[in-house]
Write an enzyme that holds these catalytic residues in place. Sequence first.
Site, mmCIF file in Angstrom:
data_model
loop_
_atom_site.group_PDB
_atom_site.id
_atom_site.type_symbol
_atom_site.label_atom_id
_atom_site.label_comp_id
_atom_site.label_asym_id
_atom_site.label_seq_id
_atom_site.Cartn_x
_atom_site.Cartn_y
_atom_site.Cartn_z
ATOM 1 N N ASN A 13 -1.161 8.634 -3.729
ATOM 2 C CA ASN A 13 -0.182 7.858 -2.969
ATOM 3 C C ASN A 13 -0.440 6.374 -3.276
ATOM 4 O O ASN A 13 -1.406 5.806 -2.779
ATOM 5 C CB ASN A 13 -0.366 8.147 -1.470
ATOM 6 C CG ASN A 13 0.522 7.270 -0.606
ATOM 7 O OD1 ASN A 13 1.424 6.598 -1.103
ATOM 8 N ND2 ASN A 13 0.270 7.279 0.689
ATOM 9 N N TRP A 14 0.427 5.809 -4.103
ATOM 10 C CA TRP A 14 0.197 4.411 -4.528
ATOM 11 C C TRP A 14 0.588 3.421 -3.432
ATOM 12 O O TRP A 14 0.342 2.236 -3.556
ATOM 13 C CB TRP A 14 0.991 4.116 -5.801
ATOM 14 C CG TRP A 14 0.504 4.826 -7.030
ATOM 15 C CD1 TRP A 14 -0.468 5.789 -7.103
ATOM 16 C CD2 TRP A 14 0.957 4.622 -8.383
ATOM 17 N NE1 TRP A 14 -0.639 6.203 -8.413
ATOM 18 C CE2 TRP A 14 0.231 5.500 -9.208
ATOM 19 C CE3 TRP A 14 1.922 3.798 -8.968
ATOM 20 C CZ2 TRP A 14 0.424 5.559 -10.601
ATOM 21 C CZ3 TRP A 14 2.122 3.859 -10.345
ATOM 22 C CH2 TRP A 14 1.376 4.731 -11.152
ATOM 23 N N LYS A 15 1.230 3.891 -2.397
ATOM 24 C CA LYS A 15 1.700 3.016 -1.303
ATOM 25 C C LYS A 15 2.504 1.852 -1.888
ATOM 26 O O LYS A 15 3.194 2.038 -2.877
ATOM 27 C CB LYS A 15 0.517 2.552 -0.456
ATOM 28 C CG LYS A 15 -0.387 3.712 -0.021
ATOM 29 C CD LYS A 15 -1.309 3.351 1.089
ATOM 30 C CE LYS A 15 -2.245 4.513 1.349
ATOM 31 N NZ LYS A 15 -3.009 4.389 2.550
ATOM 32 N N HIS A 98 3.925 10.463 6.470
ATOM 33 C CA HIS A 98 2.634 9.783 6.322
ATOM 34 C C HIS A 98 2.370 8.970 7.586
ATOM 35 O O HIS A 98 3.290 8.406 8.179
ATOM 36 C CB HIS A 98 2.661 8.874 5.082
ATOM 37 C CG HIS A 98 1.295 8.355 4.730
ATOM 38 N ND1 HIS A 98 0.732 7.284 5.386
ATOM 39 C CD2 HIS A 98 0.386 8.768 3.811
ATOM 40 C CE1 HIS A 98 -0.475 7.069 4.888
ATOM 41 N NE2 HIS A 98 -0.709 7.954 3.927
ATOM 42 N N GLU A 100 1.289 6.113 8.073
ATOM 43 C CA GLU A 100 1.767 4.714 8.036
ATOM 44 C C GLU A 100 3.258 4.656 8.339
ATOM 45 O O GLU A 100 3.736 3.715 8.950
ATOM 46 C CB GLU A 100 1.436 4.084 6.672
ATOM 47 C CG GLU A 100 -0.050 3.780 6.562
ATOM 48 C CD GLU A 100 -0.609 3.786 5.161
ATOM 49 O OE1 GLU A 100 0.167 3.715 4.190
ATOM 50 O OE2 GLU A 100 -1.851 3.887 5.034
ATOM 51 N N GLU A 170 -4.521 14.527 7.240
ATOM 52 C CA GLU A 170 -5.041 13.185 7.022
ATOM 53 C C GLU A 170 -5.443 12.552 8.356
ATOM 54 O O GLU A 170 -4.595 11.985 9.067
ATOM 55 C CB GLU A 170 -3.965 12.301 6.390
ATOM 56 C CG GLU A 170 -3.492 12.783 5.034
ATOM 57 C CD GLU A 170 -3.077 11.605 4.159
ATOM 58 O OE1 GLU A 170 -3.650 11.446 3.083
ATOM 59 O OE2 GLU A 170 -2.200 10.836 4.584
ATOM 60 N N GLY A 176 -7.889 4.769 4.356
ATOM 61 C CA GLY A 176 -8.098 3.390 3.930
ATOM 62 C C GLY A 176 -9.277 2.706 4.607
ATOM 63 O O GLY A 176 -9.432 1.493 4.522
ATOM 64 N N SER A 216 -9.739 8.499 2.487
ATOM 65 C CA SER A 216 -10.884 7.935 1.761
ATOM 66 C C SER A 216 -11.553 8.938 0.810
ATOM 67 O O SER A 216 -12.762 8.900 0.611
ATOM 68 C CB SER A 216 -11.906 7.328 2.721
ATOM 69 O OG SER A 216 -11.316 6.267 3.443
ATOM 70 N N GLY A 237 -5.173 7.791 -1.570
ATOM 71 C CA GLY A 237 -4.570 6.460 -1.554
ATOM 72 C C GLY A 237 -5.326 5.527 -2.490
ATOM 73 O O GLY A 237 -5.112 5.512 -3.704
ATOM 74 N N GLY A 238 -6.238 4.772 -1.930
ATOM 75 C CA GLY A 238 -6.962 3.732 -2.679
ATOM 76 C C GLY A 238 -7.489 4.191 -4.039
ATOM 77 O O GLY A 238 -7.282 3.510 -5.060
HETATM 78 C C1 PEP Z 1 -3.359 8.034 2.102
HETATM 79 O O1 PEP Z 1 -2.757 6.977 2.154
HETATM 80 O O2 PEP Z 1 -2.722 9.085 2.165
HETATM 81 C C2 PEP Z 1 -4.802 8.004 1.962
HETATM 82 C C3 PEP Z 1 -5.470 9.119 2.102
HETATM 83 O O3 PEP Z 1 -5.369 6.794 1.699
HETATM 84 P P1 PEP Z 1 -6.908 6.517 1.315
HETATM 85 O O4 PEP Z 1 -7.289 7.503 0.280
HETATM 86 O O5 PEP Z 1 -6.924 5.112 0.795
HETATM 87 O O6 PEP Z 1 -7.703 6.683 2.564
#
Ligand code: PEP
Length: 256
Positions: A13-15, A98, A100, A170, A176, A216, A237-238
């Site tokens: 997920n590049w956000k 998601h 967010e 999640e 994050g 994470s 994500g990251g």
């Molecule tokens: C996400 O945004 O779905 C996610 C899991 O982010 P991160 O890996 O950065 O925690």
Amino acid sequence: MEKEMRTPVIAGNWKMNKTPYEAVALANELKNLIKAPRCQVVICPPFLDIPVLFSELNGSCIKMGAQNCHFEEKGAFTGEVSVKMLKESGCSHVIIGHSERRQYFNETDETVNLKIKAAVNGNLTAIVCVGETLEERESEKTEEVIKRQIEGALKDIDELSFAKIIIAYEPIWAIGTGKTAQAAEADVVCGYIRELIAKKYTKQLARTTRILYGGSMNSANAKELLEQYNIDGGLIGGASLKAGNFAEIVSAADSI
Ligand code: PEP
């Protein structure tokens, strides 16, 4: 073993990161590093990157997903993007609900449900996100929250639609933040989601549904998480923004 029957999915997920130029550069690095994975690899870039990456990823093993969609087919919904537009632009997947989007864009269990139906009807695979906040976890409400989110998301959705549904657990406190759920803890919640699916549908469907963990996940912790019986991949994500890190997570999934 049932776990082996469920092809793992590693989804990035590049956000709101990567301009179209930057997206092409990252996609090219990924293409060079990820050649013939056994797991399914999906990247979910911002909307504007999708058409550019369509040609870039053509013929590669990397699939593309969007980070959101609208539930209506078309109309006066300024700023929104339909399932048909995503499909035509090369998407096979779409992330829905998601945290967010739930937190900043008023996504509710009801809109999540409508979006899943729209995605499945439009032949996109929905990656449906659920997860509890830290406060909810600390007050031992994780199961209650997950149950509400899963029941809301899956309202009036039939078993056949599951060919196009993936669940992502999640925990919000792990997204994050660098804090990952302990692998065993994450497995328990993913197992609980499987139980909910078994109760609402059938045990067989619960056994075959893919449930991802997100929060994470990185190249250092991926293997332990992905080895868990109930965890069939990751939503990342990251660590999906660095080609090397993402490719290492793909290798971890392939090594299990
Ligand atoms: C996400 O945004 O779905 C996610 C899991 O982010 P991160 O890996 O950065 O925690």
